[in-house]
Write a protein that holds these residues in place. Structure first.
Motif, PDB file in Angstrom:
ATOM      1  N   ALA A  64       0.916  -1.333  -0.273  1.00 21.66           N
ATOM      2  CA  ALA A  64      -0.004  -0.019   0.047  1.00 21.66           C
ATOM      3  C   ALA A  64       0.681   1.393  -0.260  1.00 21.66           C
ATOM      4  O   ALA A  64       0.628   2.313  -0.728  1.00 21.66           O
ATOM      5  CB  ALA A  64      -1.104  -0.179   1.128  1.00 21.66           C
ATOM      6  N   TYR A  65       2.112   1.237   0.629  1.00 13.57           N
ATOM      7  CA  TYR A  65       2.894   2.317   0.786  1.00 13.57           C
ATOM      8  C   TYR A  65       3.493   2.558  -0.759  1.00 13.57           C
ATOM      9  O   TYR A  65       3.452   3.558  -1.142  1.00 13.57           O
ATOM     10  CB  TYR A  65       3.915   1.872   1.904  1.00 13.57           C
ATOM     11  CG  TYR A  65       5.153   3.232   2.004  1.00 13.57           C
ATOM     12  CD1 TYR A  65       4.854   4.277   2.443  1.00 13.57           C
ATOM     13  CD2 TYR A  65       6.297   3.039   1.521  1.00 13.57           C
ATOM     14  CE1 TYR A  65       5.818   5.555   2.450  1.00 13.57           C
ATOM     15  CE2 TYR A  65       7.361   3.917   1.429  1.00 13.57           C
ATOM     16  CZ  TYR A  65       7.095   4.996   2.004  1.00 13.57           C
ATOM     17  OH  TYR A  65       8.059   6.245   1.964  1.00 13.57           O
ATOM     18  N   ARG A  66       3.844   1.630  -1.232  1.00 17.72           N
ATOM     19  CA  ARG A  66       4.625   1.726  -2.527  1.00 17.72           C
ATOM     20  C   ARG A  66       3.714   2.286  -3.527  1.00 17.72           C
ATOM     21  O   ARG A  66       3.901   3.039  -4.341  1.00 17.72           O
ATOM     22  CB  ARG A  66       5.029   0.302  -3.088  1.00 17.72           C
ATOM     23  CG  ARG A  66       6.576  -0.139  -2.179  1.00 17.72           C
ATOM     24  CD  ARG A  66       7.064  -1.353  -2.791  1.00 17.72           C
ATOM     25  NE  ARG A  66       5.994  -2.422  -2.685  1.00 17.72           N
ATOM     26  CZ  ARG A  66       6.124  -3.285  -1.840  1.00 17.72           C
ATOM     27  NH1 ARG A  66       6.640  -3.083  -0.789  1.00 17.72           N
ATOM     28  NH2 ARG A  66       5.347  -4.392  -1.780  1.00 17.72           N
ATOM     29  N   ARG A  67       2.384   1.881  -3.487  1.00 14.32           N
ATOM     30  CA  ARG A  67       1.391   2.173  -4.364  1.00 14.32           C
ATOM     31  C   ARG A  67       1.057   3.694  -4.171  1.00 14.32           C
ATOM     32  O   ARG A  67       0.877   4.507  -5.190  1.00 14.32           O
ATOM     33  CB  ARG A  67      -0.218   1.668  -4.271  1.00 14.32           C
ATOM     34  CG  ARG A  67       0.048   0.107  -4.807  1.00 14.32           C
ATOM     35  CD  ARG A  67      -1.527  -0.570  -4.914  1.00 14.32           C
ATOM     36  NE  ARG A  67      -2.215  -0.645  -3.632  1.00 14.32           N
ATOM     37  CZ  ARG A  67      -1.976  -1.670  -2.865  1.00 14.32           C
ATOM     38  NH1 ARG A  67      -1.304  -2.895  -2.935  1.00 14.32           N
ATOM     39  NH2 ARG A  67      -2.783  -1.474  -1.554  1.00 14.32           N
ATOM     40  N   ALA A  68       1.010   4.427  -2.847  1.00 15.71           N
ATOM     41  CA  ALA A  68       0.683   5.649  -2.599  1.00 15.71           C
ATOM     42  C   ALA A  68       1.993   6.610  -2.991  1.00 15.71           C
ATOM     43  O   ALA A  68       1.713   7.527  -3.613  1.00 15.71           O
ATOM     44  CB  ALA A  68       0.667   5.868  -0.912  1.00 15.71           C
ATOM     45  N   LEU A  69       3.149   6.064  -3.195  1.00 13.44           N
ATOM     46  CA  LEU A  69       4.176   6.511  -3.493  1.00 13.44           C
ATOM     47  C   LEU A  69       4.224   6.620  -4.951  1.00 13.44           C
ATOM     48  O   LEU A  69       4.395   7.852  -5.569  1.00 13.44           O
ATOM     49  CB  LEU A  69       5.552   5.792  -3.100  1.00 13.44           C
ATOM     50  CG  LEU A  69       6.027   5.874  -1.776  1.00 13.44           C
ATOM     51  CD1 LEU A  69       7.291   5.123  -1.580  1.00 13.44           C
ATOM     52  CD2 LEU A  69       5.891   7.529  -1.390  1.00 13.44           C
ATOM     53  N   ILE A  72       1.793   9.285  -6.053  1.00 12.55           N
ATOM     54  CA  ILE A  72       2.283  10.962  -6.270  1.00 12.55           C
ATOM     55  C   ILE A  72       3.424  11.130  -7.004  1.00 12.55           C
ATOM     56  O   ILE A  72       4.063  12.238  -6.916  1.00 12.55           O
ATOM     57  CB  ILE A  72       2.803  11.225  -4.649  1.00 12.55           C
ATOM     58  CG1 ILE A  72       3.800  10.356  -3.867  1.00 12.55           C
ATOM     59  CG2 ILE A  72       1.379  11.404  -3.757  1.00 12.55           C
ATOM     60  CD1 ILE A  72       4.299  10.996  -2.633  1.00 12.55           C
ATOM     61  N   GLY A  73       3.850  10.087  -7.747  1.00 13.47           N
ATOM     62  CA  GLY A  73       4.641  10.272  -9.027  1.00 13.47           C
ATOM     63  C   GLY A  73       6.012   9.843  -8.572  1.00 13.47           C
ATOM     64  O   GLY A  73       7.225  10.056  -9.318  1.00 13.47           O
ATOM     65  N   ILE A  74       6.447   8.901  -7.753  1.00 11.46           N
ATOM     66  CA  ILE A  74       7.468   8.401  -7.487  1.00 11.46           C
ATOM     67  C   ILE A  74       7.511   7.035  -7.761  1.00 11.46           C
ATOM     68  O   ILE A  74       7.028   6.105  -7.261  1.00 11.46           O
ATOM     69  CB  ILE A  74       7.953   8.417  -5.754  1.00 11.46           C
ATOM     70  CG1 ILE A  74       7.765   9.749  -5.439  1.00 11.46           C
ATOM     71  CG2 ILE A  74       9.373   7.628  -5.319  1.00 11.46           C
ATOM     72  CD1 ILE A  74       8.055   9.808  -3.708  1.00 11.46           C
ATOM     73  N   SER A  75       8.284   6.673  -8.958  1.00 15.81           N
ATOM     74  CA  SER A  75       8.153   5.502  -9.668  1.00 15.81           C
ATOM     75  C   SER A  75       8.908   4.473  -8.709  1.00 15.81           C
ATOM     76  O   SER A  75       9.494   4.533  -7.823  1.00 15.81           O
ATOM     77  CB  SER A  75       8.852   5.323 -10.748  1.00 15.81           C
ATOM     78  OG  SER A  75      10.367   5.514 -10.766  1.00 15.81           O
ATOM     79  N   ALA A  76       8.692   3.031  -9.097  1.00  8.60           N
ATOM     80  CA  ALA A  76       9.215   1.906  -8.410  1.00  8.60           C
ATOM     81  C   ALA A  76      10.607   2.046  -8.527  1.00  8.60           C
ATOM     82  O   ALA A  76      11.384   1.629  -7.302  1.00  8.60           O
ATOM     83  CB  ALA A  76       8.579   0.737  -9.018  1.00  8.60           C
ATOM     84  N   ASP A  77      11.352   2.582  -9.674  1.00  5.28           N
ATOM     85  CA  ASP A  77      12.686   2.544  -9.603  1.00  5.28           C
ATOM     86  C   ASP A  77      13.232   3.521  -8.773  1.00  5.28           C
ATOM     87  O   ASP A  77      14.374   3.287  -8.112  1.00  5.28           O
ATOM     88  CB  ASP A  77      13.161   2.991 -11.091  1.00  5.28           C
ATOM     89  CG  ASP A  77      12.969   1.747 -12.254  1.00  5.28           C
ATOM     90  OD1 ASP A  77      12.760   0.529 -11.673  1.00  5.28           O
ATOM     91  OD2 ASP A  77      12.764   2.135 -13.362  1.00  5.28           O
TER      92      ASP A  77
END
Length: 146
Positions: A64-69, A72-77
């Motif tokens: 859920a934290y990764r999806r929220a990031l 807001i425009g912070i890619s997985a990379d």
């Protein structure tokens, strides 16, 4: 206006006491309380992050934290590159609050039993660099002629 942290969820051992064995009170802002209350009945005694009567897995919280990031425009990379994960919030909060409240008060909220752990969780913030720059400008106000 606060949460009581008295248990943690460990992947290996499940729900257990905090690392120090002591409960701690963590103040929360009213908008956070309202958001949490819409998701969970306050004062119910059940885990704050629960689903189906049991605690939510650490993996679900991290996802859920990764999806929220990502929203807001912070890619997985970028998340991997910067080492961002849900636990990063503890480091960030410790670093920001450390310059604003005495360490003894901060440790009561973070649950750090030792000053060394509070130090370990402290990181340089962009505002710290601006503070140093402001002091340097006062020490050396004139430009050096080339």
């Amino acid at each position: 206006d606060h949460l009581i942290v008295e248990r943690s969820l460990c992947r290996k051992y499940g729900v257990k006491s905090t690392k120090t064995g002591h409960a701690r009170i963590v103040p929360i802002q009213s908008f956070v309380r309202e958001a949490l209350a819409s998701l969970h009945p306050m004062g119910s005694g059940s885990p704050l992050f629960s689903r189906g009567g049991g605690p939510v897995s650490p993996g679900a919280v991290g996802a859920a934290y990764r999806r929220a990031l990502h929203r807001i425009g912070i890619s997985a990379d970028a998340q991997r590159e910067k080492g961002l994960n849900f636990h990063s919030w503890r480091h960030y909060a410790n670093s920001v609050l450390r310059s604003r409240v005495p360490d003894s008060v901060l440790r009561k909220v973070t649950g750090h039993a030792l000053a060394e752990m509070t130090e370990r969780y402290s990181h340089q913030l962009p505002d710290d660099l601006q503070l140093i720059l402001a002091v340097q400008e006062g020490l050396f106000p004139q430009k050096i002629a080339a």
